[in-house]
Write a protein that holds these residues in place. Structure first.
Motif, short mmCIF file in Angstrom:
data_model
loop_
_atom_site.label_atom_id
_atom_site.label_comp_id
_atom_site.label_asym_id
_atom_site.label_seq_id
_atom_site.Cartn_x
_atom_site.Cartn_y
_atom_site.Cartn_z
N VAL A 132 32.73 -29.46 -6.60
CA VAL A 132 33.27 -28.52 -5.62
C VAL A 132 34.76 -28.79 -5.43
O VAL A 132 35.60 -27.87 -5.50
CB VAL A 132 32.51 -28.61 -4.28
N GLU A 133 35.10 -30.04 -5.20
CA GLU A 133 36.50 -30.41 -4.98
C GLU A 133 37.36 -30.05 -6.18
O GLU A 133 38.43 -29.45 -6.05
CB GLU A 133 36.57 -31.92 -4.69
N THR A 134 36.90 -30.38 -7.37
CA THR A 134 37.65 -30.12 -8.60
C THR A 134 37.89 -28.63 -8.80
O THR A 134 39.00 -28.20 -9.08
CB THR A 134 36.91 -30.72 -9.82
N ARG A 135 36.84 -27.83 -8.65
CA ARG A 135 36.97 -26.39 -8.89
C ARG A 135 37.86 -25.72 -7.84
O ARG A 135 38.66 -24.85 -8.16
CB ARG A 135 35.61 -25.73 -8.95
N VAL A 136 37.73 -26.12 -6.58
CA VAL A 136 38.55 -25.51 -5.53
C VAL A 136 40.02 -25.89 -5.73
O VAL A 136 40.91 -25.06 -5.53
CB VAL A 136 38.04 -25.89 -4.12
N LYS A 137 40.30 -27.12 -6.14
CA LYS A 137 41.69 -27.53 -6.34
C LYS A 137 42.35 -26.78 -7.50
O LYS A 137 43.56 -26.75 -7.60
CB LYS A 137 41.78 -29.05 -6.58
N GLN A 138 41.56 -26.13 -8.35
CA GLN A 138 42.11 -25.34 -9.46
C GLN A 138 42.57 -23.95 -8.99
O GLN A 138 43.26 -23.25 -9.73
CB GLN A 138 41.07 -25.20 -10.57
N VAL A 139 42.21 -23.56 -7.77
CA VAL A 139 42.62 -22.27 -7.24
C VAL A 139 44.11 -22.31 -6.91
O VAL A 139 44.62 -23.30 -6.38
CB VAL A 139 41.80 -21.91 -5.96
N GLU A 140 44.79 -21.22 -7.25
CA GLU A 140 46.23 -21.14 -7.02
C GLU A 140 46.58 -21.41 -5.56
O GLU A 140 45.91 -20.92 -4.65
CB GLU A 140 46.71 -19.75 -7.42
N ASN A 141 47.62 -22.21 -5.34
CA ASN A 141 48.18 -22.57 -4.03
C ASN A 141 47.34 -23.58 -3.25
O ASN A 141 47.66 -23.90 -2.11
CB ASN A 141 48.45 -21.33 -3.17
#
Length: 103
Positions: A64-73
């Motif tokens: 979850v943390e990894t995928r969300v941190k890939q979101v722009e901004n």
């Protein structure tokens, strides 16, 4: 100032799957809250698991943390695990229930 797009965060969460059930964590109803701090670029996720003591809890939270941190901004993501209220199949979306043959 660049803003975090909540829809993109939700899309990222839909790419995370429960290790035992082939349905994403959003449709399973495991995500209780998404908190966007636009000034800091931080995202806070409050979620649960289908069972207390799930041996895959660390891996799910890390994904979850990894995928969300890939979101722009998004600069940072913090995942908080809670079991209050406990998860139940009632939290699942209709799509998830169809996928699992419950409807």
């Amino acid at each position: 100032m660049a803003q975090i797009n909540e829809a993109e965060v939700m899309d990222a969460l839909r790419e995370c799957y429960d290790p035992e059930i082939p349905v994403n964590i959003v449709d399973l109803g495991l995500v209780y809250n998404v908190d966007l701090n636009q000034e800091e670029g931080n995202v806070g996720i409050t979620m649960t698991l289908t069972a207390i003591g799930c041996p895959m809890a660390g891996e799910v939270m890390e994904e979850v943390e990894t995928r969300v941190k890939q979101v722009e901004n998004v600069n940072a993501c913090k995942v908080d695990l809670t079991f209050d209220p406990p998860w139940s199949p009632d939290r699942m979306t209709e799509d998830a229930k169809w996928e699992l043959g419950m409807i």
